[in-house]
Every structure is written in structure tokens, then in C-alpha cells.
Motif scaffolding. Structure first.
Motif, PDB file in Angstrom:
ATOM      1  N   VAL A  76      15.640  49.384 -55.642  1.00 39.18           N
ATOM      2  CA  VAL A  76      16.521  49.817 -56.730  1.00 39.18           C
ATOM      3  C   VAL A  76      16.939  51.278 -56.543  1.00 39.18           C
ATOM      4  CG1 VAL A  76      14.559  50.489 -58.203  1.00 39.18           C
ATOM      5  CG2 VAL A  76      16.769  49.887 -59.241  1.00 39.18           C
ATOM      6  N   ASN A  77      18.222  51.538 -56.768  1.00 38.25           N
ATOM      7  CA  ASN A  77      18.795  52.884 -56.743  1.00 38.25           C
ATOM      8  C   ASN A  77      18.660  53.582 -55.396  1.00 38.25           C
ATOM      9  OD1 ASN A  77      19.426  52.570 -59.458  1.00 38.25           O
ATOM     10  ND2 ASN A  77      17.553  53.555 -60.159  1.00 38.25           N
ATOM     11  N   TRP A  78      18.362  52.815 -54.346  1.00 35.85           N
ATOM     12  CA  TRP A  78      18.185  53.400 -53.017  1.00 35.85           C
ATOM     13  C   TRP A  78      19.436  54.142 -52.570  1.00 35.85           C
ATOM     14  CZ3 TRP A  78      21.016  52.420 -48.562  1.00 35.85           C
ATOM     15  CH2 TRP A  78      20.502  52.940 -47.372  1.00 35.85           C
ATOM     16  N   LYS A  79      19.210  55.263 -51.864  1.00 31.06           N
ATOM     17  CA  LYS A  79      20.290  55.984 -51.207  1.00 31.06           C
ATOM     18  C   LYS A  79      19.896  56.244 -49.767  1.00 31.06           C
ATOM     19  CE  LYS A  79      21.912  58.323 -55.400  1.00 31.06           C
ATOM     20  NZ  LYS A  79      22.063  59.630 -56.086  1.00 31.06           N
ATOM     21  N   ASP A  80      20.889  56.393 -48.914  1.00 33.47           N
ATOM     22  CA  ASP A  80      20.662  56.609 -47.495  1.00 33.47           C
ATOM     23  C   ASP A  80      19.673  57.749 -47.266  1.00 33.47           C
ATOM     24  OD1 ASP A  80      21.194  56.153 -44.720  1.00 33.47           O
ATOM     25  OD2 ASP A  80      22.501  57.906 -44.717  1.00 33.47           O
ATOM     26  N   GLY A  81      18.630  57.473 -46.485  1.00 33.39           N
ATOM     27  CA  GLY A  81      17.602  58.462 -46.189  1.00 33.39           C
ATOM     28  C   GLY A  81      16.309  58.259 -46.949  1.00 33.39           C
ATOM     29  N   GLU A  82      16.327  57.390 -47.970  1.00 34.32           N
ATOM     30  CA  GLU A  82      15.124  57.145 -48.760  1.00 34.32           C
ATOM     31  C   GLU A  82      14.317  55.984 -48.181  1.00 34.32           C
ATOM     32  OE1 GLU A  82      16.980  58.708 -53.014  1.00 34.32           O
ATOM     33  OE2 GLU A  82      16.550  56.583 -52.751  1.00 34.32           O
ATOM     34  N   ASP A  83      13.074  55.832 -48.673  1.00 35.00           N
ATOM     35  CA  ASP A  83      12.203  54.758 -48.189  1.00 35.00           C
ATOM     36  C   ASP A  83      12.820  53.394 -48.459  1.00 35.00           C
ATOM     37  OD1 ASP A  83      10.436  56.689 -47.430  1.00 35.00           O
ATOM     38  OD2 ASP A  83       8.882  56.188 -48.899  1.00 35.00           O
ATOM     39  N   VAL A  84      12.479  52.447 -47.593  1.00 34.99           N
ATOM     40  CA  VAL A  84      12.998  51.084 -47.708  1.00 34.99           C
ATOM     41  C   VAL A  84      11.832  50.105 -47.804  1.00 34.99           C
ATOM     42  CG1 VAL A  84      15.143  51.613 -46.509  1.00 34.99           C
ATOM     43  CG2 VAL A  84      13.155  50.881 -45.183  1.00 34.99           C
ATOM     44  N   VAL A  85      12.155  48.875 -48.137  1.00 37.05           N
ATOM     45  CA  VAL A  85      11.155  47.824 -48.325  1.00 37.05           C
ATOM     46  C   VAL A  85      11.010  47.023 -47.031  1.00 37.05           C
ATOM     47  CG1 VAL A  85      10.646  45.686 -49.581  1.00 37.05           C
ATOM     48  CG2 VAL A  85      11.624  47.655 -50.793  1.00 37.05           C
ATOM     49  N   VAL A  86       9.774  46.790 -46.625  1.00 41.55           N
ATOM     50  CA  VAL A  86       9.506  45.938 -45.463  1.00 41.55           C
ATOM     51  C   VAL A  86       9.752  44.485 -45.850  1.00 41.55           C
ATOM     52  CG1 VAL A  86       7.740  45.185 -43.823  1.00 41.55           C
ATOM     53  CG2 VAL A  86       7.800  47.578 -44.582  1.00 41.55           C
ATOM     54  N   ALA A  87      10.429  43.746 -44.982  1.00 37.94           N
ATOM     55  CA  ALA A  87      10.718  42.342 -45.266  1.00 37.94           C
ATOM     56  C   ALA A  87       9.425  41.573 -45.528  1.00 37.94           C
ATOM     57  CB  ALA A  87      11.468  41.710 -44.103  1.00 37.94           C
ATOM     58  N   PRO A  88       9.359  40.763 -46.587  1.00 33.18           N
ATOM     59  CA  PRO A  88       8.131  40.030 -46.928  1.00 33.18           C
ATOM     60  C   PRO A  88       7.652  39.086 -45.828  1.00 33.18           C
ATOM     61  CG  PRO A  88       9.681  39.978 -48.762  1.00 33.18           C
ATOM     62  CD  PRO A  88      10.420  40.559 -47.598  1.00 33.18           C
ATOM     63  N   SER A  89       8.549  38.672 -44.950  1.00 29.66           N
ATOM     64  CA  SER A  89       8.175  37.730 -43.891  1.00 29.66           C
ATOM     65  C   SER A  89       7.319  38.356 -42.790  1.00 29.66           C
ATOM     66  CB  SER A  89       9.446  37.139 -43.257  1.00 29.66           C
ATOM     67  OG  SER A  89      10.259  38.182 -42.722  1.00 29.66           O
ATOM     68  N   ILE A  90       7.196  39.684 -42.784  1.00 28.21           N
ATOM     69  CA  ILE A  90       6.453  40.369 -41.723  1.00 28.21           C
ATOM     70  C   ILE A  90       5.043  40.684 -42.226  1.00 28.21           C
ATOM     71  CG2 ILE A  90       6.392  42.384 -40.211  1.00 28.21           C
ATOM     72  CD1 ILE A  90       9.398  42.627 -40.539  1.00 28.21           C
ATOM     73  N   PRO A  91       3.995  40.165 -41.567  1.00 30.49           N
ATOM     74  CA  PRO A  91       2.615  40.509 -41.955  1.00 30.49           C
ATOM     75  C   PRO A  91       2.389  42.016 -41.859  1.00 30.49           C
ATOM     76  CG  PRO A  91       2.635  38.668 -40.409  1.00 30.49           C
ATOM     77  CD  PRO A  91       4.027  39.218 -40.434  1.00 30.49           C
ATOM     78  N   THR A  92       1.489  42.533 -42.691  1.00 30.41           N
ATOM     79  CA  THR A  92       1.292  43.981 -42.766  1.00 30.41           C
ATOM     80  C   THR A  92       0.888  44.587 -41.434  1.00 30.41           C
ATOM     81  OG1 THR A  92       0.762  43.888 -45.129  1.00 30.41           O
ATOM     82  CG2 THR A  92      -0.027  45.803 -43.903  1.00 30.41           C
ATOM     83  N   GLU A  93      -0.041  43.934 -40.712  1.00 33.37           N
ATOM     84  CA  GLU A  93      -0.467  44.500 -39.429  1.00 33.37           C
ATOM     85  C   GLU A  93       0.691  44.565 -38.440  1.00 33.37           C
ATOM     86  OE1 GLU A  93      -3.265  46.095 -38.777  1.00 33.37           O
ATOM     87  OE2 GLU A  93      -3.613  45.772 -40.924  1.00 33.37           O
ATOM     88  N   GLU A  94       1.504  43.538 -38.448  1.00 34.46           N
ATOM     89  CA  GLU A  94       2.689  43.550 -37.588  1.00 34.46           C
ATOM     90  C   GLU A  94       3.682  44.616 -38.043  1.00 34.46           C
ATOM     91  OE1 GLU A  94       6.459  40.622 -36.548  1.00 34.46           O
ATOM     92  OE2 GLU A  94       4.550  39.704 -37.110  1.00 34.46           O
ATOM     93  N   ALA A  95       3.801  44.776 -39.352  1.00 32.78           N
ATOM     94  CA  ALA A  95       4.713  45.777 -39.888  1.00 32.78           C
ATOM     95  C   ALA A  95       4.309  47.186 -39.451  1.00 32.78           C
ATOM     96  CB  ALA A  95       4.751  45.682 -41.406  1.00 32.78           C
ATOM     97  N   LYS A  96       3.004  47.445 -39.395  1.00 32.00           N
ATOM     98  CA  LYS A  96       2.532  48.772 -38.984  1.00 32.00           C
ATOM     99  C   LYS A  96       2.911  49.080 -37.544  1.00 32.00           C
ATOM    100  CE  LYS A  96      -1.274  48.970 -42.299  1.00 32.00           C
ATOM    101  NZ  LYS A  96      -2.750  48.900 -42.506  1.00 32.00           N
ATOM    102  N   GLN A  97       2.984  48.049 -36.722  1.00 26.95           N
ATOM    103  CA  GLN A  97       3.421  48.252 -35.339  1.00 26.95           C
ATOM    104  C   GLN A  97       4.943  48.366 -35.259  1.00 26.95           C
ATOM    105  OE1 GLN A  97       1.770  44.946 -33.185  1.00 26.95           O
ATOM    106  NE2 GLN A  97      -0.329  45.726 -33.282  1.00 26.95           N
ATOM    107  N   LYS A  98       5.599  47.583 -36.071  1.00 22.47           N
ATOM    108  CA  LYS A  98       7.073  47.551 -36.047  1.00 22.47           C
ATOM    109  C   LYS A  98       7.677  48.820 -36.629  1.00 22.47           C
ATOM    110  CE  LYS A  98      10.775  44.254 -37.208  1.00 22.47           C
ATOM    111  NZ  LYS A  98      11.041  43.791 -35.831  1.00 22.47           N
ATOM    112  N   PHE A  99       6.959  49.419 -37.596  1.00 27.54           N
ATOM    113  CA  PHE A  99       7.457  50.617 -38.269  1.00 27.54           C
ATOM    114  C   PHE A  99       6.457  51.755 -38.061  1.00 27.54           C
ATOM    115  CE2 PHE A  99       9.081  46.943 -40.690  1.00 27.54           C
ATOM    116  CZ  PHE A  99      10.438  47.140 -40.486  1.00 27.54           C
ATOM    117  N   PRO A 100       6.540  52.451 -36.929  1.00 25.35           N
ATOM    118  CA  PRO A 100       5.534  53.462 -36.575  1.00 25.35           C
ATOM    119  C   PRO A 100       5.517  54.682 -37.487  1.00 25.35           C
ATOM    120  CG  PRO A 100       7.370  53.469 -35.003  1.00 25.35           C
ATOM    121  CD  PRO A 100       7.554  52.274 -35.872  1.00 25.35           C
ATOM    122  N   LYS A 101       6.528  54.845 -38.340  1.00 26.00           N
ATOM    123  CA  LYS A 101       6.519  55.965 -39.278  1.00 26.00           C
ATOM    124  C   LYS A 101       5.523  55.750 -40.410  1.00 26.00           C
ATOM    125  CE  LYS A 101      11.383  57.200 -38.556  1.00 26.00           C
ATOM    126  NZ  LYS A 101      12.704  57.339 -39.207  1.00 26.00           N
TER     127      LYS A 101
END
Length: 211
Positions: free
Chosen positions: A169-194
Motif C-alpha cells: 500500500v502507498n508504495w513509491k519507487d525506492g521503498e521496500d517491496v513484498v516478496v512473492a508468497p510463492s517463494i519459501p523464506t530460505e529461498e527468498a533470502k538467497q534470491k534477495f541478498p539485501k
């Protein structure tokens, strides 16, 4: 049937203040914002088309072409553009379709008979380079649009097409985004190194990947 998200939008050739425009040829490999206004020489529309002219550098940065439309004829558009330029301190630098025969208006469902059977409502269509409809918003005649919101949605669409994220909600370019629910958390940590912040198993945030 009304156009729905994901539909390939119909092509057309129609007159404009800069000559005939074939949508597909004119769009090329760009995104397109097609937006209708009720009538030339009206106050709200004058402010809207002026604002879009001011924002053209922002649309161009995003590889977006802009195309306005009303059921007025070419000569009306050309005269009114002078008023827009004068009153809004701009130079209208994008085409306005002259849909006097209502061909495009009917093709895209821009005339809502219970609002006004003769004029187009304030509809916005965002079309991607594959000619697919990605956004549609319809406003009442009395309410001017927020074109910063249109830019925000385009930022979201272009980001989420490339990365496995959604924008909150109310997102603007440069702000945090939501990880797709289909990606397991451990995989997400590798996919999103930030980094991935887990608020709930289904609600995880990560810094915008391309920033």
C-alpha cells in the motif's frame, strides 16, 4: 465484453492533431497510456492535459508514450491546445485522438451511457509492449485525475514484471517491496541478498531489488 486486465487491446487507426495514428505502429516497443477526456474547452480537462505535458519527461524515462482522446474533431483539438499551452504554461507534446465517429471510444468502452451517452468518461488504460492491458481506471467527469498515481503504478508494473515481488500500500519507487508468497523464506533470502524481513510467513519485505 469490456476490456479486462491481461487482454490484448484492439488495434485502431484514428485521426489526431498530428495526423492519423495506428496504435500498434505508433506504440512500437513502448508502454502506452491511453486516456480519454469528456470534451475540449472544458476546465478540468485543460488542467489534466497540461499536467500530462509537464510530466512527459517522467513518462519518457519509463519508455511510455501518451495518447489522449475525446470525441471532438481535429480542428477543435488544435484550437484548444493553444488554450492549454497558454493557461497551463506548457507545450502539449503528445497526440490527441480526434474520435469524432466514436470508433475508438466504443471499441474501448470509454462511453458510459448512464453517465453521458455522448461523451467519453475519464478513463485511463495502461498498455504494455506486448499490447496487453495492465491497468484501467475510470473517473467521474467532475474529478481530475492524479497522474502521479499513474506513474506510480507503471513503476510497480515494470518492477514486478522483472522481479518476484509485489508492491504494498502507498508504495513509491525506492521503498521496500513484498516478496512473492510463492517463494519459501530460505529461498527468498538467497534470491534477495539485501535481506528479507519476515513479519508473517505470508508477509515478507525486502529492499527494492533494482535500487
Amino acid at each position: 465484453m469490456a476490456l479486462q486486465l491481461g487482454d490484448v487491446v484492439p488495434n485502431f487507426t484514428q485521426a489526431s492533431n498530428v495526423g492519423d495514428i495506428n496504435l500498434y505502429d505508433w506504440a512500437g516497443d513502448s508502454w502506452v497510456v491511453l486516456f480519454s477526456h469528456p470534451a475540449d474547452y472544458t476546465p478540468v480537462c485543460t488542467t489534466e492535459l497540461g499536467e500530462v505535458a509537464k510530466l512527459m519527461p517522467e513518462f519518457e524515462k519509463r519508455n511510455v508514450k501518451v495518447l489522449a482522446l475525446s470525441v471532438d474533431d481535429v480542428e477543435s483539438h488544435k484550437g484548444w491546445i493553444n488554450d492549454i499551452n497558454e493557461t497551463q504554461n506548457v507545450t502539449v507534446n503528445y497526440p490527441i485522438l480526434a474520435d469524432a465517429d466514436k470508433k475508438v471510444s466504443n471499441l474501448y468502452g470509454m462511453i458510459h451511457p448512464n453517465a453521458n451517452p455522448n461523451l467519453t468518461v475519464r478513463t485511463v488504460f495502461v498498455i504494455d509492449p506486448e499490447r496487453k492491458l495492465r491497468l484501467t481506471i475510470t473517473y467521474p467527469p467532475s474529478t481530475g485525475r492524479n497522474f502521479e498515481e499513474i506513474l506510480r503504478v507503471i513503476d510497480s508494473l515494470q518492477l514486478t514484471d522483472k522481479y518476484s515481488v509485489a508492491t504494498p500500500v502507498n508504495w513509491k519507487d525506492g521503498e521496500d517491496v513484498v516478496v512473492a508468497p510463492s517463494i519459501p523464506t530460505e529461498e527468498a533470502k538467497q534470491k534477495f541478498p539485501k535481506g528479507v524481513t519476515e513479519i508473517k510467513p505470508y508477509l515478507r519485505l525486502t529492499p527494492q531489488p533494482n535500487k
